[in-house]
Design an enzyme around this catalytic site. Structure first.
Site, mmCIF file in Angstrom:
data_model
loop_
_atom_site.group_PDB
_atom_site.id
_atom_site.type_symbol
_atom_site.label_atom_id
_atom_site.label_comp_id
_atom_site.label_asym_id
_atom_site.label_seq_id
_atom_site.Cartn_x
_atom_site.Cartn_y
_atom_site.Cartn_z
ATOM 1 C CG PHE A 135 -1.910 1.173 1.158
ATOM 2 C CD1 PHE A 135 -3.041 1.108 0.368
ATOM 3 C CD2 PHE A 135 -1.673 2.351 1.865
ATOM 4 C CE1 PHE A 135 -3.926 2.181 0.269
ATOM 5 C CE2 PHE A 135 -2.546 3.424 1.786
ATOM 6 C CZ PHE A 135 -3.682 3.342 0.991
ATOM 7 C CG ASP A 220 5.775 3.619 1.555
ATOM 8 O OD1 ASP A 220 5.842 4.239 2.642
ATOM 9 O OD2 ASP A 220 4.731 3.525 0.893
ATOM 10 C CE LYS A 249 0.253 5.400 7.511
ATOM 11 N NZ LYS A 249 -1.145 5.765 7.537
HETATM 12 C C1 LIG Z 1 3.254 2.405 3.731
HETATM 13 C C2 LIG Z 1 2.302 3.496 3.372
HETATM 14 N N1 LIG Z 1 2.576 4.279 2.328
HETATM 15 C C3 LIG Z 1 1.770 5.273 1.968
HETATM 16 C C4 LIG Z 1 0.600 5.518 2.643
HETATM 17 C C5 LIG Z 1 -0.303 6.632 2.209
HETATM 18 O O1 LIG Z 1 -0.217 7.703 3.078
HETATM 19 P P1 LIG Z 1 -1.309 8.870 3.008
HETATM 20 O O2 LIG Z 1 -2.609 8.274 3.390
HETATM 21 O O3 LIG Z 1 -0.793 9.892 3.975
HETATM 22 O O4 LIG Z 1 -1.290 9.369 1.608
HETATM 23 C C6 LIG Z 1 0.262 4.726 3.742
HETATM 24 C C7 LIG Z 1 -0.988 4.945 4.485
HETATM 25 O O5 LIG Z 1 -1.487 4.120 5.197
HETATM 26 C C8 LIG Z 1 1.137 3.685 4.120
HETATM 27 O O6 LIG Z 1 0.862 2.881 5.148
#
Ligand SMILES: Cc1ncc(COP(=O)(O)O)c(C=O)c1O
Length: 399
Positions: A135, A220, A249
């Site tokens: 994700f 990520d 986050k």
């Molecule tokens: C690993 C990871 N990358 C990207 C995102 C996306 O972040 P945002 O919701 O702030 O765009 C998330 C959100 O849960 C995530 O867990």
């Protein structure tokens, strides 16, 4: 009392299912609803409120910066942005930083960087290898990068340039590599995919493959970074260094801020290549700076690592006592309790009733990601509630 749920159903776009609770206040690991009931928050945004709710460091930084300078555009210099960038560079393997506002946006920037690098340094390579169940956010490009068809399909056509391989499978990654590949994009631990922890040798093997093939490794760390897994960045736990990292986050404990960081050799942007109106504004970066300083100066990652060992032992113990529990996986303060059937939603609702907020990260897995500052007493209290809920939903069956 105002019926916020009725108002929501009238005026808000439905994009997900909410828990039946209206939260109005928070302090540390606790939140309160509009009827005054308190809950332990082991969800935290998810994994966003790293210092807990309304931590004095965050509140003071917000107030002071709001009084001083809230926003200026990126056509001028601003101090908190550069202080935070400097701190991130000093404490990571990367050399340069760019700020954005959300995890998806940070990942978009990272992919743009990788594509430009591929164009300039790898004969026009543009493809990024990603993992199934990954994700990376909800923008169109990040839907294409993510490993979940359900999120992608309603918005076809999907942006080209991403290929998917099973997570934790180095042979599949090798087989998917071609002259078109410029980068590999992975989460060190897949968060939304169910808290999937790869084998210890996976990320080192990916790093070696990227070195051999001259590919960029993008991690990520939106969910795993800033202490969440028991190190400031989760890549440290694998003794490797990525070329690019994305963060969001926990970086500002609830104030919208994200970043992508790169090593010098792939920081190939030049003026005009990227930009963001709000990205890195003084308000968000001041909070990010104070949060990161707090995390580093108080060695929060070491405390999280210790909590992680404790949680692991407690959660694995549940499996011996409860039929419904089928193992636990995670690192630091990011864990999932695996269930023997698709009962996670029931468990979450039962926990809520008992005063604990957790989430059903998969139909058969309940995620726990409390504040990094959670106390041992609060962990015990939350675990006791979770165990009662698991016993209740599982029919009280003890093994
Ligand atoms: C690993 C990871 N990358 C990207 C995102 C996306 O972040 P945002 O919701 O702030 O765009 C998330 C959100 O849960 C995530 O867990």
């Amino acid at each position: 009392m105002t019926d916020w749920r009725a108002i929501e159903s009238r005026v808000f776009m439905t994009t997900g299912r909410r828990l039946p609770v209206v939260l109005v206040r928070g302090e540390g690991s606790r939140v309160w609803d509009d009827a005054g009931k308190s809950y332990l928050d082991f969800f935290g945004g998810p994994a966003v409120t790293s210092l807990g709710h309304c931590h004095p460091v965050v509140v003071e930084a917000l107030i002071d910066q709001a009084r001083t300078l809230t926003h200026v555009s990126n056509v001028t210099y601003s101090v908190p942005q550069l202080q935070l960038a400097q701190l991130l560079v000093e404490h990571s393997c990367c050399d340069r930083v760019y700020f954005a506002n959300s995890g998806a946006e940070a990942n978009e920037g990272a992919i743009k960087l990788a594509r430009k690098w591929g164009r300039e340094k790898r004969s026009g390579a543009f493809e990024v290898i990603c993992a199934q169940d990954a994700f990376h956010g909800r923008t169109l490009a990040m839907l294409a990068a993510g490993g979940n068809d359900r999120y992608r399909e309603p918005f076809a056509p999907v942006m080209p340039g991403f290929v998917h391989v099973p997570f934790d499978d180095i042979d599949a990654l090798r087989a998917a590599t071609s002259e078109r590949t410029c980068a590999v994009l992975l989460e060190p631990v897949q968060g939304e995919g169910g808290v999937n922890v790869p084998d210890d040798d996976y990320l080192p093997a990916v790093r070696r493959w990227c070195d051999e093939q001259r590919l960029l490794l993008i991690l990520d760390e939106v969910q795993t970074g800033i202490g969440r897994c028991g190190a400031l960045f989760a890549y440290e736990l694998s003794n490797i260094e990525p070329d690019i990292i994305t963060l969001a986050k926990g970086i500002a404990s609830g104030v919208p801020l994200s970043a992508f960081l790169a090593k010098e050799h792939c920081a190939v942007f030049s003026p005009g290549d990227h930009g963001s109106t709000y990205g890195g504004n003084p308000l968000a970066t001041r909070v990010g700076y104070e949060v990161l300083r707090y995390v580093i100066e108080n060695d929060v990652p070491a405390k999280v690592a210790e909590d992680g060992r404790y949680l692991e032992q407690r959660l694995r113990g549940l499996e011996d006592r409860l039929d419904l529990v089928n193992g636990a996986r995670g690192k630091g303060l990011l864990w999932a309790v695996a269930l023997s059937r698709d009962a996670a939603q029931e468990v979450v609702l039962d926990c809520l009733e008992r005063g604990l907020i957790v989430n059903n990260v998969r139909p058969n897995a309940v995620r726990l990601c409390p504040a990094l500052t959670v106390s041992r007493e609060e962990l015990d209290e939350g675990l006791a509630i979770l165990e009662r809920a698991l016993a209740q939903v599982g029919g009280g069956a003890a093994k």
